[in-house]
Motif scaffolding. Structure first.
Motif, PDB file in Angstrom:
ATOM      1  N   GLU A  12       6.047 -16.036 -22.864  1.00 22.59           N
ATOM      2  CA  GLU A  12       4.669 -16.201 -23.342  1.00 22.59           C
ATOM      3  C   GLU A  12       4.591 -15.688 -24.775  1.00 22.59           C
ATOM      4  N   PRO A  13       4.686 -16.566 -25.761  1.00 25.17           N
ATOM      5  CA  PRO A  13       4.623 -16.109 -27.160  1.00 25.17           C
ATOM      6  C   PRO A  13       3.284 -15.465 -27.524  1.00 25.17           C
ATOM      7  N   ARG A  14       2.244 -15.717 -26.731  1.00 23.80           N
ATOM      8  CA  ARG A  14       0.947 -15.081 -26.998  1.00 23.80           C
ATOM      9  C   ARG A  14       1.056 -13.563 -26.904  1.00 23.80           C
ATOM     10  N   ARG A  15       1.921 -13.092 -26.018  1.00 27.24           N
ATOM     11  CA  ARG A  15       2.127 -11.647 -25.894  1.00 27.24           C
ATOM     12  C   ARG A  15       2.732 -11.078 -27.169  1.00 27.24           C
ATOM     13  N   ILE A  17       2.446 -12.387 -30.170  1.00 33.50           N
ATOM     14  CA  ILE A  17       1.407 -12.460 -31.198  1.00 33.50           C
ATOM     15  C   ILE A  17       0.422 -11.310 -31.026  1.00 33.50           C
ATOM     16  N   GLY A  96       6.099 -14.865 -33.178  1.00 36.69           N
ATOM     17  CA  GLY A  96       5.387 -15.384 -32.008  1.00 36.69           C
ATOM     18  C   GLY A  96       4.727 -16.717 -32.272  1.00 36.69           C
ATOM     19  N   LYS A  97       4.152 -16.875 -33.462  1.00 37.84           N
ATOM     20  CA  LYS A  97       3.520 -18.155 -33.802  1.00 37.84           C
ATOM     21  C   LYS A  97       4.562 -19.262 -33.932  1.00 37.84           C
ATOM     22  N   LYS A 100       5.605 -20.164 -30.433  1.00 37.42           N
ATOM     23  CA  LYS A 100       4.535 -20.912 -29.757  1.00 37.42           C
ATOM     24  C   LYS A 100       4.536 -22.372 -30.203  1.00 37.42           C
ATOM     25  N   ASN A 101       4.717 -22.600 -31.496  1.00 37.76           N
ATOM     26  CA  ASN A 101       4.752 -23.967 -32.005  1.00 37.76           C
ATOM     27  C   ASN A 101       6.014 -24.703 -31.574  1.00 37.76           C
ATOM     28  N   HIS A 103       7.660 -24.214 -28.648  1.00 35.24           N
ATOM     29  CA  HIS A 103       7.641 -24.504 -27.220  1.00 35.24           C
ATOM     30  C   HIS A 103       6.640 -25.591 -26.841  1.00 35.24           C
ATOM     31  N   PHE A 104       5.545 -25.637 -27.544  1.00 32.94           N
ATOM     32  CA  PHE A 104       4.492 -26.560 -27.112  1.00 32.94           C
ATOM     33  C   PHE A 104       4.239 -27.599 -28.159  1.00 32.94           C
TER      34      PHE A 104
END
Length: 104
Positions: A12-15, A17, A96-97, A100-101, A103-104
Motif C-alpha cells: 500500500e504506497p499510501r502508507r 506517502i 510512495g507517489k 502508487k503511479n 502500480h495503478f
C-alpha cells in the motif's frame, strides 16, 4: 523482520506517502517551535540591550524551567536533525507517489 516492513509499505504506497507527510509535519513543527524559542530568547536581550546593559544570551531552559525544552533546537546545529528528517520525509513521500503511479 525487515522483509515484513518492506512488504507492509510496498503493498500500500499510501502508507509510505502518509509516513513521509508525517515526518515532514513533525520536522516542520520542531523547526517552528525552534524559531519561536529563538524569538523568545532574543527579545530579552534586545530589550535589555536598548538600556545599554550587556546581557549574555539565555537558554530556553533558563527562561522556562518548568517546561521540558530539551527537544527544541536553539541553534543551526540543533536544527540540522529536523532538516534531515524533513528531507527524508519528502523523499519517502516522493517514493510512495512513484510507487502508487507505477502500480495503478
Amino acid at each position: 523482520m525487515f522483509d515484513r516492513i518492506y512488504q507492509y509499505f510496498l503493498r500500500e504506497p499510501r502508507r509510505l506517502i502518509g509516513l513521509g507527510k508525517n515526518l515532514v509535519l513533525t520536522s516542520a513543527f520542531i523547526l517552528l517551535i525552534g524559531a519561536i524559542g529563538n524569538v523568545a530568547t532574543g527579545v530579552g536581550s534586545i530589550t535589555q540591550g536598548m538600556g545599554k546593559q550587556v546581557v549574555a544570551t539565555r537558554a530556553l531552559a533558563e527562561l522556562y524551567p518548568s517546561i521540558p525544552t530539551w527537544w527544541v533546537p536553539e541553534s543551526i546545529v540543533g536544527c540540522l536533525p529536523a532538516i534531515v528528517l524533513m528531507v527524508f520525509g519528502l523523499s519517502i513521500a516522493s517514493l510512495g507517489k512513484r510507487l502508487k503511479n507505477a502500480h495503478f
